[in-house]
Motif scaffolding. Structure first.
Motif, short mmCIF file in Angstrom:
data_model
loop_
_atom_site.label_atom_id
_atom_site.label_comp_id
_atom_site.label_asym_id
_atom_site.label_seq_id
_atom_site.Cartn_x
_atom_site.Cartn_y
_atom_site.Cartn_z
N GLY A 252 -71.39 -26.34 -42.26
CA GLY A 252 -72.02 -26.78 -40.91
C GLY A 252 -71.66 -25.67 -39.86
O GLY A 252 -72.83 -25.39 -39.07
N GLU A 253 -70.85 -25.01 -40.04
CA GLU A 253 -70.46 -24.08 -39.26
C GLU A 253 -71.34 -22.77 -39.19
O GLU A 253 -71.83 -22.30 -38.36
CB GLU A 253 -68.93 -23.54 -39.46
CG GLU A 253 -68.62 -22.29 -39.00
CD GLU A 253 -67.70 -22.04 -37.95
OE1 GLU A 253 -67.17 -23.27 -37.39
OE2 GLU A 253 -67.70 -21.05 -37.02
N LYS A 254 -71.58 -22.53 -40.51
CA LYS A 254 -72.40 -21.38 -40.84
C LYS A 254 -73.81 -21.69 -40.25
O LYS A 254 -74.65 -20.69 -39.67
CB LYS A 254 -72.33 -21.26 -42.51
CG LYS A 254 -73.10 -20.01 -43.01
CD LYS A 254 -72.80 -19.72 -44.41
CE LYS A 254 -73.79 -19.71 -45.39
NZ LYS A 254 -72.99 -19.61 -46.80
N LEU A 255 -74.44 -22.80 -40.50
CA LEU A 255 -75.81 -23.23 -40.44
C LEU A 255 -75.94 -23.38 -38.77
O LEU A 255 -76.73 -22.57 -38.37
CB LEU A 255 -76.23 -24.48 -40.89
CG LEU A 255 -76.36 -24.56 -42.54
CD1 LEU A 255 -76.80 -26.00 -42.92
CD2 LEU A 255 -77.51 -23.54 -42.78
N GLN A 256 -74.84 -23.72 -38.15
CA GLN A 256 -74.86 -23.67 -36.56
C GLN A 256 -74.86 -22.21 -36.26
O GLN A 256 -75.59 -22.04 -35.34
CB GLN A 256 -73.81 -24.65 -36.05
CG GLN A 256 -73.80 -24.60 -34.67
CD GLN A 256 -72.64 -25.33 -33.94
OE1 GLN A 256 -71.50 -25.26 -34.54
NE2 GLN A 256 -72.93 -26.04 -32.75
N ARG A 257 -74.01 -21.35 -36.62
CA ARG A 257 -73.86 -20.18 -36.18
C ARG A 257 -75.15 -19.22 -36.46
O ARG A 257 -75.47 -18.61 -35.45
CB ARG A 257 -72.65 -19.48 -36.66
CG ARG A 257 -72.46 -18.10 -36.28
CD ARG A 257 -71.04 -17.57 -36.46
NE ARG A 257 -70.16 -18.19 -36.10
CZ ARG A 257 -68.88 -18.05 -36.52
NH1 ARG A 257 -68.57 -17.16 -37.54
NH2 ARG A 257 -68.02 -18.76 -36.00
#
Ligand SMILES: Nc1ncnc2c1ncn2[C@@H]1O[C@H](COP(=O)(O)OP(=O)(O)O)[C@@H](O)[C@H]1O
Ligand SMILES: [Mg+2]
Lengths: 222, 406
Positions: B149-154
């Motif tokens: 989730g963090e990666k896709l958001q960033r």
């Protein structure tokens, strides 16, 4: 004489090198007798006592107690014999230094499976009889030679063995103390009817005995 | 008989008292050996317990995934029958089949997809959500692991509620690749779990199957064990069905395997010092038998059998071993106490916060079985060391023994 307490027939003990420590000894000792064995050093007295006491085995001949021949090849029988039939008194007293006088007297009963209370009572009585009732809790190192030998005599009596063997019991004692030991032995013989076979090389002491046997070169000469 | 043995023990103690200094040295030898053994094993067990506790608290220990297993050369797939059997194992609280596949986003991020029934997600994974919530059954909603989730958001600006396009590469009959696109809606991002689920995208099982995953059966079966104490038996049960269990319990198994090695290895060295103690006993007793030759002869003359003599000598050995073992246990406990009192703060001060947890925990773990083992080992070894001297004593010729000047 009825069946003797102890009878040896042609009892021999040879050591390697042709030494005949015992040479066909025939001896009969009746129940309740006090017999002194005399003879020069090396004449076979200790060897005779050790074999009769079941500590050593003969090269030939036989030993009978109460008419029953002792089987020296039967270890169990030999141990039972030492436990029940004989009591030893040695020249060196041979008490266990870490045990008190009373415990030393009890010691043989430990191997006779007797309960502690009975043993203690017996030791108390015997110490009183040899005149050491007040020394029960003393260690051998705290006793004089004569006292130690009295403890050893009490120890030899504790299992009610019919035969007491003493090998030069006064060899390490002065003549006055020696007289005391022999008169004690004589008293035990008279009062308790124990059979005594005592080695000594002092003729005067042998006079306490009923009979004297002399040994020379492994043979009984008189 | 027993009371006589008890008296042999009393005699033994007194015999030993006569040679205080030598006996104390011998006892010290045994005690040091026992202490070394107790100390090292306690340290090893303490570290093992620490590590296992750390794994327990930091990971989801009761979660097991059953994967296809191999029996001989035959692959054992996660068939519905096996899944049902695994789900019915004692100690299993809940289970859910999963299928797995790999997709990519338009931004070229590879995404591991796990299809799982919506109720299975809740019952088995017990997810907690950083943002949003779980997906609905039969929908195209998905849940993202914390890291994903963090990666896709960033990097791709993916947010909850926004459609996300997943690309699945397939091959046609001629072996040419072609891409299929699917739109899903992220509805939740899970909190960090510290396991592989941080990296995955979770969707409904039916959706995943609809996308072409799970053609050859389920990829696996998620299992929730009833408690930490049931995990290993459940894992064993899964193996029994022919599947291969995976989970953080394997880390515990690995720690146990490693610590077994470490403890055995250290134990061998400690055992060597115990062996030295045993040799000291043998030497002490041989000397003692030699010095007491005459006494042993007297015992025989007044009726001691060979067995009696052996028992008397062995009783002394047992007393030496017992005292040595007790002293060794005491030393071992002392060592552990000192280590626990000083070692934790020392490590914490040297290595900083990472070891702060050691401040109030036990680095060395002394247990009753360990102390008992130390004591029994000391007594056993002493008896063993005494066998030869005892045998020698029992074989003495009484006439010669009494005549000897000793
Ligand atoms: N172990 C032995 N080996 C060889 N000869 C021995 C041994 N013991 C005793 N003898 C010999 O046996 C003989 C009798 O010894 P012993 O019975 O001790 O005599 P006594 O007690 O009358 O002085 C002696 O010549 C002695 O040297
Ligand atoms: Mg002599």
């Amino acid at each position: 004489m009825s069946i003797p307490l102890l009878e040896t027939r042609a009892l021999s003990r040879h050591y390697p090198g042709g030494v005949r420590a015992l040479d066909e000894v025939d001896l009969r000792i009746g129940k309740g007798e006090f017999v002194a064995i005399v003879g020069r050093s090396g004449s076979g007295k200790s060897t005779f006592l050790n074999i009769v006491g079941g500590l050593d085995a003969p090269s030939g001949g036989s030993v009978s107690i109460h008419g029953r021949m002792l089987d020296y090849s039967d270890r169990r029988a030999l141990i039972a014999f030492r436990r029940q039939m004989v009591g030893f008194v040695f020249q060196q007293f041979n008490l266990i230094p870490s045990l008190t006088a009373s415990e030393n007297v009890e010691y043989p009963l430990l191997f006779n499976y007797r309960p502690p209370a009975e043993r203690q009572e017996k030791a108390r009585q015997l110490l009183a009889m040899v005149g050491l009732g007040d020394r029960a809790s003393h260690y051998p190192g705290q006793l004089s030679g004569g006292e130690q030998q009295r403890v050893a005599i009490a120890r030899a009596l504790v299992a009610d063995s019919p035969l007491i063997l003493a090998d030069e019991p006064t060899g390490n004692l002065d003549s006055q103390t020696s007289e005391g030991i022999f008169s004690l032995l004589q008293r035990l013989n008279r009062e308790r009817q124990v059979t005594l076979l005592v080695v000594t090389h002092e003729r005067e002491l042998a006079s306490y005995a009923d009979r004297t046997v002399e040994m020379r070169d492994g043979r009984v000469v008189a | 008989m027993n009371s006589r043995l008890a008296e042999f023990f009393q005699l033994a103690v007194r015999q030993l008292f006569r040679r205080k200094f030598r006996v104390i040295l011998t006892i010290a030898g045994i005690a040091i050996g026992v202490a070394a053994l107790v100390g090292t094993v306690a340290l090893g067990e303490g570290i093992r317990t620490q590590a296992v506790d750390a794994i327990r608290t930091q990971s989801d220990l009761t979660l097991i995934e059953a994967l296809p297993g191999a029996q001989g050369n035959i692959l054992q797939l996660v068939t519905p029958t096996r899944a049902a059997a695994a789900g019915a194992l004692p100690g299993v609280k809940a289970s859910a089949p999963v299928v797995r596949g790999t997709f990519a986003t338009r931004g070229q991020t590879y995404v591991q997809v796990v299809g799982v029934p919506a109720d299975g997600l809740e019952d088995v994974l017990h997810p907690t959500y950083l943002r949003g919530s779980g997906f609905l059954s039969g929908s195209n909603e998905v849940v993202l692991g914390a890291a994903l989730g963090e990666k896709l958001q960033r990097y791709e600006g993916v947010r909850i509620g926004d459609p996300l396009i997943l690309i699945r590469r397939s091959y046609d009959a001629q072996g040419r690749p072609f891409d299929e696109e699917t739109t899903v809606i992220p509805v939740g991002v899970m909190e960090e779990r510290g396991d592989a689920f941080d990296q995955v995208l979770l969707m409904d099982l039916d959706l995943a199957i609809g996308l072409g995953e799970g053609e050859s059966g389920y990829s696996g079966l998620l299992i929730r064990a009833e408690g930490p104490d049931r995990v290993f038996s459940v894992a064993e049960g899964v193996r029994g069905i022919g599947l291969s269990p995976r989970g953080s319990f394997e880390q515990i198994e690995a720690v146990n395997r490693m610590m077994d090695m470490v403890v055995i290895f250290l134990g061998i060295f400690a055992g060597l010092s115990l062996l030295v103690g045993g040799l000291m006993i043998a030497s002490t007793m041989i000397t003692s038998v030699y010095e007491r030759t005459r006494e042993i002869g007297i015992a025989m003359a007044v009726g001691a059998s060979e067995g009696d003599v052996m028992e008397m000598i062995l009783a002394e050995c047992a007393v030496l071993g017992f005292i040595g073992g007790m002293a060794g246990d005491l030393l071992g406990v002392l060592f552990a106490t000192v280590l626990n009192a000083l070692g934790g703060p020392f490590l914490a001060s040297r290595f900083g916060d990472a070891f702060a947890g050691l401040l109030d925990t036990e680095i060395a773990l002394v247990t009753w079985p360990l102390l008992t083992a130390g004591l029994l080992l000391a007594v056993g070894l002493s008896l063993l060391a005494g066998l030869y001297p005892a045998w020698k004593a029992s074989r003495l010729n009484p006439v010669e023994a009494i005549r000897s000047g000793r």
